[in-house]
Design a protein around this motif. Structure first.
Motif, PDB file in Angstrom:
ATOM      1  N   LYS A  17      29.857 -40.735 -81.146  1.00 36.45           N
ATOM      2  CA  LYS A  17      31.041 -41.331 -80.514  1.00 36.45           C
ATOM      3  C   LYS A  17      30.882 -41.341 -78.994  1.00 36.45           C
ATOM      4  N   LEU A  18      30.340 -40.244 -78.471  1.00 35.87           N
ATOM      5  CA  LEU A  18      30.156 -40.139 -77.028  1.00 35.87           C
ATOM      6  C   LEU A  18      29.157 -41.166 -76.524  1.00 35.87           C
ATOM      7  N   GLU A  19      28.087 -41.360 -77.274  1.00 33.42           N
ATOM      8  CA  GLU A  19      27.069 -42.324 -76.872  1.00 33.42           C
ATOM      9  C   GLU A  19      27.625 -43.744 -76.849  1.00 33.42           C
ATOM     10  N   ARG A  20      28.496 -44.035 -77.794  1.00 33.97           N
ATOM     11  CA  ARG A  20      29.085 -45.381 -77.831  1.00 33.97           C
ATOM     12  C   ARG A  20      30.078 -45.599 -76.697  1.00 33.97           C
ATOM     13  N   SER A  21      30.430 -44.517 -75.987  1.00 36.85           N
ATOM     14  CA  SER A  21      31.413 -44.629 -74.905  1.00 36.85           C
ATOM     15  C   SER A  21      30.761 -44.605 -73.525  1.00 36.85           C
ATOM     16  N   LEU A  22      29.435 -44.737 -73.457  1.00 39.10           N
ATOM     17  CA  LEU A  22      28.730 -44.559 -72.191  1.00 39.10           C
ATOM     18  C   LEU A  22      29.220 -45.487 -71.082  1.00 39.10           C
ATOM     19  N   ASP A  23      29.634 -46.698 -71.424  1.00 34.01           N
ATOM     20  CA  ASP A  23      30.105 -47.626 -70.398  1.00 34.01           C
ATOM     21  C   ASP A  23      31.624 -47.609 -70.267  1.00 34.01           C
ATOM     22  N   SER A  24      32.246 -46.573 -70.813  1.00 32.35           N
ATOM     23  CA  SER A  24      33.701 -46.447 -70.786  1.00 32.35           C
ATOM     24  C   SER A  24      34.128 -45.484 -69.681  1.00 32.35           C
ATOM     25  N   ASP A  25      35.434 -45.503 -69.348  1.00 34.95           N
ATOM     26  CA  ASP A  25      35.963 -44.499 -68.420  1.00 34.95           C
ATOM     27  C   ASP A  25      36.849 -43.491 -69.156  1.00 34.95           C
ATOM     28  N   ALA A  26      36.753 -43.450 -70.497  1.00 37.73           N
ATOM     29  CA  ALA A  26      37.553 -42.533 -71.299  1.00 37.73           C
ATOM     30  C   ALA A  26      37.206 -41.081 -70.954  1.00 37.73           C
ATOM     31  N   THR A  27      38.214 -40.242 -70.810  1.00 36.62           N
ATOM     32  CA  THR A  27      38.016 -38.839 -70.481  1.00 36.62           C
ATOM     33  C   THR A  27      37.347 -38.100 -71.637  1.00 36.62           C
ATOM     34  N   VAL A  28      36.416 -37.216 -71.299  1.00 38.32           N
ATOM     35  CA  VAL A  28      35.679 -36.436 -72.285  1.00 38.32           C
ATOM     36  C   VAL A  28      36.014 -34.961 -72.108  1.00 38.32           C
ATOM     37  N   LEU A  29      36.291 -34.276 -73.209  1.00 40.20           N
ATOM     38  CA  LEU A  29      36.539 -32.837 -73.189  1.00 40.20           C
ATOM     39  C   LEU A  29      35.475 -32.145 -74.028  1.00 40.20           C
ATOM     40  N   LEU A  30      34.726 -31.242 -73.401  1.00 40.94           N
ATOM     41  CA  LEU A  30      33.677 -30.488 -74.076  1.00 40.94           C
ATOM     42  C   LEU A  30      34.179 -29.081 -74.361  1.00 40.94           C
ATOM     43  N   LEU A  31      34.225 -28.701 -75.625  1.00 41.64           N
ATOM     44  CA  LEU A  31      34.690 -27.381 -76.030  1.00 41.64           C
ATOM     45  C   LEU A  31      33.511 -26.565 -76.537  1.00 41.64           C
ATOM     46  N   GLY A  32      33.337 -25.354 -76.000  1.00 37.72           N
ATOM     47  CA  GLY A  32      32.232 -24.522 -76.471  1.00 37.72           C
ATOM     48  C   GLY A  32      32.170 -23.194 -75.760  1.00 37.72           C
ATOM     49  N   ALA A  33      31.536 -22.237 -76.402  1.00 37.38           N
ATOM     50  CA  ALA A  33      31.344 -20.914 -75.812  1.00 37.38           C
ATOM     51  C   ALA A  33      30.309 -21.007 -74.689  1.00 37.38           C
ATOM     52  N   ARG A 164      46.074 -35.659 -72.215  1.00 42.94           N
ATOM     53  CA  ARG A 164      45.334 -36.478 -71.249  1.00 42.94           C
ATOM     54  C   ARG A 164      43.840 -36.185 -71.305  1.00 42.94           C
ATOM     55  N   LEU A 165      43.513 -34.930 -71.605  1.00 40.92           N
ATOM     56  CA  LEU A 165      42.110 -34.521 -71.655  1.00 40.92           C
ATOM     57  C   LEU A 165      41.418 -34.938 -72.951  1.00 40.92           C
ATOM     58  N   ALA A 166      42.126 -34.800 -74.055  1.00 40.26           N
ATOM     59  CA  ALA A 166      41.514 -34.901 -75.383  1.00 40.26           C
ATOM     60  C   ALA A 166      41.400 -36.333 -75.885  1.00 40.26           C
ATOM     61  N   VAL A 167      40.811 -37.209 -75.075  1.00 38.41           N
ATOM     62  CA  VAL A 167      40.567 -38.585 -75.511  1.00 38.41           C
ATOM     63  C   VAL A 167      39.322 -38.603 -76.403  1.00 38.41           C
ATOM     64  N   LEU A 168      38.226 -38.067 -75.874  1.00 40.42           N
ATOM     65  CA  LEU A 168      37.000 -37.876 -76.652  1.00 40.42           C
ATOM     66  C   LEU A 168      36.662 -36.390 -76.597  1.00 40.42           C
ATOM     67  N   VAL A 169      36.731 -35.715 -77.731  1.00 41.48           N
ATOM     68  CA  VAL A 169      36.490 -34.275 -77.787  1.00 41.48           C
ATOM     69  C   VAL A 169      35.167 -34.006 -78.494  1.00 41.48           C
ATOM     70  N   VAL A 170      34.316 -33.205 -77.844  1.00 40.11           N
ATOM     71  CA  VAL A 170      33.043 -32.801 -78.435  1.00 40.11           C
ATOM     72  C   VAL A 170      33.050 -31.281 -78.551  1.00 40.11           C
ATOM     73  N   LYS A 171      32.886 -30.787 -79.779  1.00 40.21           N
ATOM     74  CA  LYS A 171      32.844 -29.340 -80.015  1.00 40.21           C
ATOM     75  C   LYS A 171      31.388 -28.917 -80.128  1.00 40.21           C
ATOM     76  N   LEU A 172      30.971 -28.051 -79.216  1.00 43.43           N
ATOM     77  CA  LEU A 172      29.582 -27.619 -79.170  1.00 43.43           C
ATOM     78  C   LEU A 172      29.425 -26.264 -79.865  1.00 43.43           C
ATOM     79  N   PRO A 173      28.791 -26.230 -81.028  1.00 43.55           N
ATOM     80  CA  PRO A 173      28.572 -24.958 -81.721  1.00 43.55           C
ATOM     81  C   PRO A 173      27.509 -24.131 -81.004  1.00 43.55           C
ATOM     82  N   THR A 174      27.469 -22.842 -81.299  1.00 42.38           N
ATOM     83  CA  THR A 174      26.455 -21.972 -80.718  1.00 42.38           C
ATOM     84  C   THR A 174      25.097 -22.286 -81.335  1.00 42.38           C
ATOM     85  N   LEU A 175      24.047 -21.821 -80.693  1.00 46.25           N
ATOM     86  CA  LEU A 175      22.709 -22.059 -81.216  1.00 46.25           C
ATOM     87  C   LEU A 175      22.519 -21.359 -82.556  1.00 46.25           C
ATOM     88  N   ALA A 176      23.202 -20.221 -82.755  1.00 43.35           N
ATOM     89  CA  ALA A 176      23.130 -19.515 -84.032  1.00 43.35           C
ATOM     90  C   ALA A 176      23.687 -20.369 -85.166  1.00 43.35           C
TER      91      ALA A 176
END
Length: 234
Positions: A17-33, A164-176
């Motif tokens: 989803k994020l890659e398809r938004s590369l030419d967009s101005d949509a806000t991205v929120l990255l969630l992760g430890a 306002r933040l959660a337009v595109l949300v990416v949840k990053l899991p731990t390496l484990a």
């Protein structure tokens, strides 16, 4: 070509989803430890986008004291407060048409959250002590700890700012939680460190079995150490 190679199904879907938004101005929120690659992904998002020639501005919100936040983010005019002997543009203005990365937005006080809400709603900024408003054309990317949705429900973080933040949300899991990514990531880090990217079967087994509590940062340190040892041995 994927933005950030992964074998983790849920992350792969988010990154698609994020890659398809590369030419967009949509806000991205990255969630992760800590150590899950939020900073790296934010920069990669900028570098792969049409904004790559514009500034990438990272704002470490955890390091900004509340009483300095407005001046640092919004800038100030001469005489706006004691010691303001000259006008100064803020970090938000500095992003221009590039990418503005607000790291650790979840640590902001309620007052600071309110200040940023207007920025997200209207995309304008006014320097402290000034009257002129400057239009913001940068893309907003923010990062937060993975428990931010829980904090929103508990009333500990503004719900209106969350939306306002959660337009595109990416949840990053731990390496484990991304065991399938350990060996490919190690190979990529070895290449970046200038070492051979070939890993013996024994090394691969050891990497897959390692707990990696420090996530990607720990893996990076392990790989750098191995590359230095290999150079010394050679």
């Amino acid at each position: 070509m994927t933005l950030f190679a992964t074998r983790h199904r849920g992350l792969a879907a988010d990154l698609g989803k994020l890659e398809r938004s590369l030419d967009s101005d949509a806000t991205v929120l990255l969630l992760g430890a800590p150590g899950t690659g939020k900073d790296r992904l934010a920069r990669l998002l900028h570098e792969r986008s049409p904004r790559a020639a514009e500034p990438f501005v990272r704002v470490d919100l955890a390091s900004l004291a509340d009483d300095l936040l407005e001046s640092e983010l919004f800038g100030h005019e001469r005489g706006a407060f004691t010691g303001a002997v000259a006008g100064k543009p803020g970090l938000l203005e500095g992003a221009a048409r590039g990418t503005l990365y607000l790291d650790r937005i979840d640590v902001l006080s309620a007052r600071a959250q309110g200040k940023l809400l207007r920025v997200f709603e209207e995309r304008v900024v006014r320097r402290v002590g000034g009257t002129r408003e400057t239009r913001l054309e940068a893309r907003f990317v923010a990062s937060a700890a993975p428990d931010l949705p829980r904090r929103v429900k508990a009333g500990e973080f503004r719900e209106d700012l969350w939306y306002r933040l959660a337009v595109l949300v990416v949840k990053l899991p731990t390496l484990a939680e991304r065991r399938g990514d350990v060996v490919p990531a190690a190979r990529a880090l070895l290449r970046a460190a200038g070492g051979p990217s070939v890993l013996t079967p024994a090394a691969q087994r050891e990497l897959r079995a390692h707990p990696f509590r420090g996530s990607f940062r720990e893996l990076e340190n392990v790989v750098r150490r191995a590359a230095l040892e290999a150079k010394a041995a050679g």
